[in-house]
Write a protein that holds these residues in place. Structure first.
Motif, mmCIF file in Angstrom:
data_model
loop_
_atom_site.group_PDB
_atom_site.id
_atom_site.type_symbol
_atom_site.label_atom_id
_atom_site.label_comp_id
_atom_site.label_asym_id
_atom_site.label_seq_id
_atom_site.Cartn_x
_atom_site.Cartn_y
_atom_site.Cartn_z
ATOM 1 N N LEU A 5 0.819 -1.207 0.000
ATOM 2 C CA LEU A 5 0.000 0.000 0.000
ATOM 3 C C LEU A 5 0.851 1.256 0.000
ATOM 4 O O LEU A 5 0.659 2.176 -0.795
ATOM 5 N N SER A 6 1.817 1.303 0.921
ATOM 6 C CA SER A 6 2.662 2.493 0.986
ATOM 7 C C SER A 6 3.528 2.630 -0.256
ATOM 8 O O SER A 6 3.777 3.729 -0.753
ATOM 9 N N MET A 7 3.983 1.501 -0.798
ATOM 10 C CA MET A 7 4.796 1.524 -2.013
ATOM 11 C C MET A 7 3.989 2.106 -3.172
ATOM 12 O O MET A 7 4.463 2.954 -3.931
ATOM 13 N N ALA A 8 2.744 1.637 -3.313
ATOM 14 C CA ALA A 8 1.924 2.112 -4.416
ATOM 15 C C ALA A 8 1.604 3.598 -4.272
ATOM 16 O O ALA A 8 1.532 4.335 -5.249
ATOM 17 N N TRP A 9 1.412 4.056 -3.038
ATOM 18 C CA TRP A 9 1.113 5.478 -2.810
ATOM 19 C C TRP A 9 2.256 6.360 -3.291
ATOM 20 O O TRP A 9 2.058 7.348 -3.985
ATOM 21 N N LEU A 10 3.484 5.998 -2.952
ATOM 22 C CA LEU A 10 4.640 6.776 -3.404
ATOM 23 C C LEU A 10 4.783 6.715 -4.917
ATOM 24 O O LEU A 10 5.139 7.714 -5.561
ATOM 25 N N CYS A 11 4.501 5.528 -5.484
ATOM 26 C CA CYS A 11 4.600 5.405 -6.938
ATOM 27 C C CYS A 11 3.596 6.314 -7.643
ATOM 28 O O CYS A 11 3.903 6.922 -8.667
ATOM 29 N N LEU A 12 2.391 6.429 -7.094
ATOM 30 C CA LEU A 12 1.363 7.249 -7.722
ATOM 31 C C LEU A 12 1.727 8.723 -7.685
ATOM 32 O O LEU A 12 1.445 9.478 -8.602
ATOM 33 N N LEU A 13 2.340 9.149 -6.597
ATOM 34 C CA LEU A 13 2.738 10.558 -6.510
ATOM 35 C C LEU A 13 3.769 10.911 -7.557
ATOM 36 O O LEU A 13 3.831 12.039 -8.055
ATOM 37 N N ALA A 14 4.604 9.932 -7.914
ATOM 38 C CA ALA A 14 5.657 10.197 -8.888
ATOM 39 C C ALA A 14 5.216 9.942 -10.322
ATOM 40 O O ALA A 14 5.914 10.292 -11.272
ATOM 41 N N TRP A 15 4.042 9.354 -10.497
ATOM 42 C CA TRP A 15 3.607 8.960 -11.841
ATOM 43 C C TRP A 15 3.004 10.158 -12.567
ATOM 44 O O TRP A 15 2.141 10.849 -12.043
ATOM 45 N N ALA A 16 3.438 10.371 -13.777
ATOM 46 C CA ALA A 16 2.982 11.540 -14.537
ATOM 47 C C ALA A 16 2.054 11.166 -15.676
ATOM 48 O O ALA A 16 1.781 11.957 -16.558
ATOM 49 N N GLY A 17 1.567 9.905 -15.707
ATOM 50 C CA GLY A 17 0.712 9.447 -16.796
ATOM 51 C C GLY A 17 -0.689 10.019 -16.689
ATOM 52 O O GLY A 17 -1.042 10.732 -15.758
ATOM 53 N N PRO A 18 -1.553 9.746 -17.664
ATOM 54 C CA PRO A 18 -2.915 10.245 -17.638
ATOM 55 C C PRO A 18 -3.676 9.671 -16.463
ATOM 56 O O PRO A 18 -3.447 8.561 -16.033
ATOM 57 N N ALA A 19 -4.616 10.420 -15.924
ATOM 58 C CA ALA A 19 -5.325 10.004 -14.732
ATOM 59 C C ALA A 19 -6.778 10.402 -14.823
ATOM 60 O O ALA A 19 -7.161 11.277 -15.584
ATOM 61 N N ALA A 45 -11.062 0.548 -11.828
ATOM 62 C CA ALA A 45 -10.558 1.806 -11.278
ATOM 63 C C ALA A 45 -9.054 1.950 -11.449
ATOM 64 O O ALA A 45 -8.542 3.048 -11.699
ATOM 65 N N ILE A 46 -8.310 0.851 -11.321
ATOM 66 C CA ILE A 46 -6.847 0.971 -11.351
ATOM 67 C C ILE A 46 -6.293 1.051 -12.758
ATOM 68 O O ILE A 46 -5.074 1.215 -12.934
ATOM 69 N N VAL A 47 -7.157 0.931 -13.781
ATOM 70 C CA VAL A 47 -6.651 1.092 -15.148
ATOM 71 C C VAL A 47 -6.197 2.529 -15.368
ATOM 72 O O VAL A 47 -5.186 2.787 -16.033
ATOM 73 N N GLN A 48 -6.937 3.504 -14.828
ATOM 74 C CA GLN A 48 -6.574 4.926 -14.925
ATOM 75 C C GLN A 48 -6.645 5.526 -13.517
ATOM 76 O O GLN A 48 -7.565 6.265 -13.187
ATOM 77 N N PRO A 49 -5.694 5.190 -12.646
ATOM 78 C CA PRO A 49 -5.827 5.595 -11.250
ATOM 79 C C PRO A 49 -5.309 7.005 -10.987
ATOM 80 O O PRO A 49 -4.585 7.590 -11.784
ATOM 81 N N ASP A 50 -5.718 7.563 -9.863
ATOM 82 C CA ASP A 50 -5.100 8.767 -9.334
ATOM 83 C C ASP A 50 -4.861 8.553 -7.845
ATOM 84 O O ASP A 50 -5.154 7.494 -7.294
ATOM 85 N N GLU A 51 -4.319 9.573 -7.186
ATOM 86 C CA GLU A 51 -3.959 9.401 -5.781
ATOM 87 C C GLU A 51 -5.176 9.187 -4.892
ATOM 88 O O GLU A 51 -5.090 8.527 -3.856
ATOM 89 N N MET A 112 -3.243 -2.874 -5.439
ATOM 90 C CA MET A 112 -2.215 -1.944 -4.981
ATOM 91 C C MET A 112 -0.842 -2.323 -5.526
ATOM 92 O O MET A 112 -0.020 -1.463 -5.836
ATOM 93 N N ALA A 113 -0.612 -3.643 -5.631
ATOM 94 C CA ALA A 113 0.644 -4.087 -6.248
ATOM 95 C C ALA A 113 0.686 -3.679 -7.710
ATOM 96 O O ALA A 113 1.726 -3.271 -8.241
ATOM 97 N N GLY A 114 -0.475 -3.781 -8.395
ATOM 98 C CA GLY A 114 -0.525 -3.394 -9.802
ATOM 99 C C GLY A 114 -0.233 -1.927 -10.013
ATOM 100 O O GLY A 114 0.374 -1.531 -11.020
ATOM 101 N N LEU A 115 -0.641 -1.083 -9.074
ATOM 102 C CA LEU A 115 -0.361 0.346 -9.197
ATOM 103 C C LEU A 115 1.137 0.637 -9.179
ATOM 104 O O LEU A 115 1.593 1.628 -9.743
ATOM 105 N N ALA A 116 1.890 -0.254 -8.524
ATOM 106 C CA ALA A 116 3.340 -0.060 -8.465
ATOM 107 C C ALA A 116 4.011 -0.267 -9.817
ATOM 108 O O ALA A 116 5.178 0.077 -9.990
#
Length: 524
Positions: A5-19, A45-51, A112-116
């Motif tokens: 969970l925490s790993m995916a959260w940090l990854c999402l903050l750094a991700w610049a893809g479409p959301a 939902a996780i196909v186009q996720p945001d924070e 959550m693993a997929g978001l990473a």
């Protein structure tokens, strides 16, 4: 779970893809309804996720979501929050709790693993791809396709291809299932074999089933090498432990003919000395805890050597030349030592932790990991063996020991104080038993009965190798260790023990002196 969970959260903050923004309808769909509908909502939902989607999934995993008036809200510390806008909302007393079953929790963890997959950390992306390979689901195909389109690292891209192939094993198209089986055959891992086996049990198409079986044969052929090497390593590891246990016995039994049934309890003393040093470091030197084992080695040797010297001077020196009496006396001593330990430390096993540098292992093959603690023990056994070889072959004490072993009366006539040599040799053998106990504390439980598990094996090693022969002890320990592990894989642990014992009996019948015979005028 929370690591993902925490790993995916940090990854999402750094991700610049479409959301896309989380909507109230999405949040309600992920929180309420039957499990199939909720799973489908999470996957969509996780196909186009945001924070906000990631935060809501994290709240779902932590059981912090409730339903209020047909809307999903997040409740933390008694305060409600709208997951879409982030604004504070009231929490009525009749708010409905959300219950996540095991399937839903697993789906949230996997999501959550997929978001990473879209983060910047390559190691985390690779770990996420492996996690999705182990749990394939057709609903994650859009996520995998998107990750594949963005991924640039070859190793991660290859793992994503495997995850996609694992997902396509459940496709309705037979051609896609055949292609997936052929792709998975290139990944020789236990997880891949499990996926193919599961699919093969339910597959009805003959062509697909043949492709699955061909893939399984290819994987089994690759994994067989890992299993063989794993058995060989396990045998060497067991042999190194048997070597440490038998080295001291080879000296005392070979020099004085003492059937020391308390040898296992001398090992136990070394193990408990290690436990005491661990406790002292935990209490007084917590910052240097990772080095407690280095300090425990000389203390374990000294404690067991001191007890051995006391036993030799107080009891055994009066029983030389009477093997049966030494067996009975040392058996009684072993009972006394076990009861003494029970009185001081209690009858229950005590925990001895591995230092940080002995935790983990080296991944050699997909199904072969070499644990660091076993590698260290093998190296430790080699160091003790070399030290013993140098001591016996290059020092004055070693010269006296060899002389007394080969011909005690002549050595005494030449001015050797055989009584002192006996005491020093017995203390040395006891000290090595303490080192064996120190090593065993890193791979098993430490308790009053520790020595009873190894004393019979130690005597078998000494007798098979040749009484008093270090080289024979090495060959016997390693040979019995490897033979035992290979037989375990073929016949099971109990039958392997029986087979080894029968082999030793037959060998001793044919060659009573063991692998190496004692050389000397009185050897026969």
């Amino acid at each position: 779970m929370f690591r993902f969970l925490s790993m995916a959260w940090l990854c999402l903050l750094a991700w610049a893809g479409p959301a896309q923004a989380l909507t109230a309808e999405q949040a309600l769909a992920m929180a309420a309804g039957d499990t199939d509908e909720r799973v489908a909502a999470v996957q969509q939902a996780i196909v186009q996720p945001d924070e906000r989607i990631a935060a809501f999934l994290q709240a779902l995993a932590a059981d912090e979501v409730k339903i209020v008036a047909g809307k999903a809200i997040v409740v933390r510390d008694g305060k409600g929050q709208d997951p879409v806008t982030g604004t504070e909302v009231p929490v009525p007393e009749d708010a409905e709790d959300i219950i996540n079953n095991n399937r839903m929790r697993g789906e949230i963890d996997t999501a959550m693993a997929g978001l990473a997959l879209f983060g910047k950390d390559e190691a985390k992306r690779l770990a996420a791809a492996k996690a999705l390979t182990r749990e394939p689901d057709a609903g994650r195909l859009p996520l995998l396709d998107k990750a594949l389109a963005q991924e640039t690292q070859p190793a991660i891209k290859a793992q994503l291809e495997l995850a996609r192939s694992a997902t396509l094993l459940g496709s309705d198209d037979a051609a896609q299932r055949i292609a997936a089986a052929q792709a998975l055959s290139l990944s020789a891992t236990p997880d891949t074999r499990l996926l193919l086996n599961e699919r093969a049990t339910v597959e009805e198409d003959a062509k697909v089933k043949a492709a699955l079986q061909a893939a399984l044969r290819a994987i089994d052929g690759e994994l067989a090498w890992g299993e063989r090497l794993g058995a060989a390593f396990s045998g060497i590891s067991l042999g190194s432990i048997l070597l440490l246990v038998a080295l001291g016995l080879a000296i005392t039994y070979g020099l004085m003919g003492v059937i020391n049934m308390a040898h296992g309890e001398l090992m136990m003393i070394g193990a408990y000395a290690t436990y005491v040093v661990q406790g002292l470091f935990q209490k007084y030197l917590p910052g240097a805890f990772d080095w407690y084992l280095v300090a425990a080695v000389p203390l374990a040797f000294g404690a067991s050597a001191l007890v051995g010297a006391v036993l030799e001077r107080s009891v055994l020196r009066f029983l030389y030349g009477r093997p049966l009496e030494t067996l009975l006396a040392t058996w009684g001593i072993s009972l006394v030592l076990m009861q003494l330990v029970r009185t001081i430390f209690g009858a229950q096993n005590v925990g001895v932790e591995n230092p940080a540098w002995m935790s983990g292992g080296v991944q050699v093959l997909s199904n072969l990991t070499l644990p660091y603690n076993r590698l260290v023990i093998i190296g430790f056994a080699i160091a003790v063996l070399l030290s013993m070889g140098w001591l016996i072959g290059r020092t004055r004490l070693g010269l006296f020991v060899r002389g007394v072993t080969q011909n005690r009366p002549i050595a005494s006539c030449m001015g050797v104080n055989t009584a002192r040599v006996d005491t020093m040799a017995f203390a040395l053998g006891s000290g090595i038993a303490g080192l064996a106990g120190c090593a065993l504390s890193q791979v098993g439980n430490v308790g009053p009965d520790l020595g009873q598990s190894y004393i019979v094996d130690a005597f078998m090693v000494v007798v098979l190798g040749g009484v008093g022969q270090l080289a024979g002890t090495v060959y016997a320990a390693l040979g019995l260790g490897v033979l035992n592990k290979f037989l375990e894989g073929w016949a099971g642990a109990v039958l392997a023990k029986i087979a080894v014992l029968v082999f030793i009996i037959i060998f001793i019948q044919k060659r009573p002196q063991g692998i190496f015979a004692v050389k000397g005028r009185t050897a026969d």
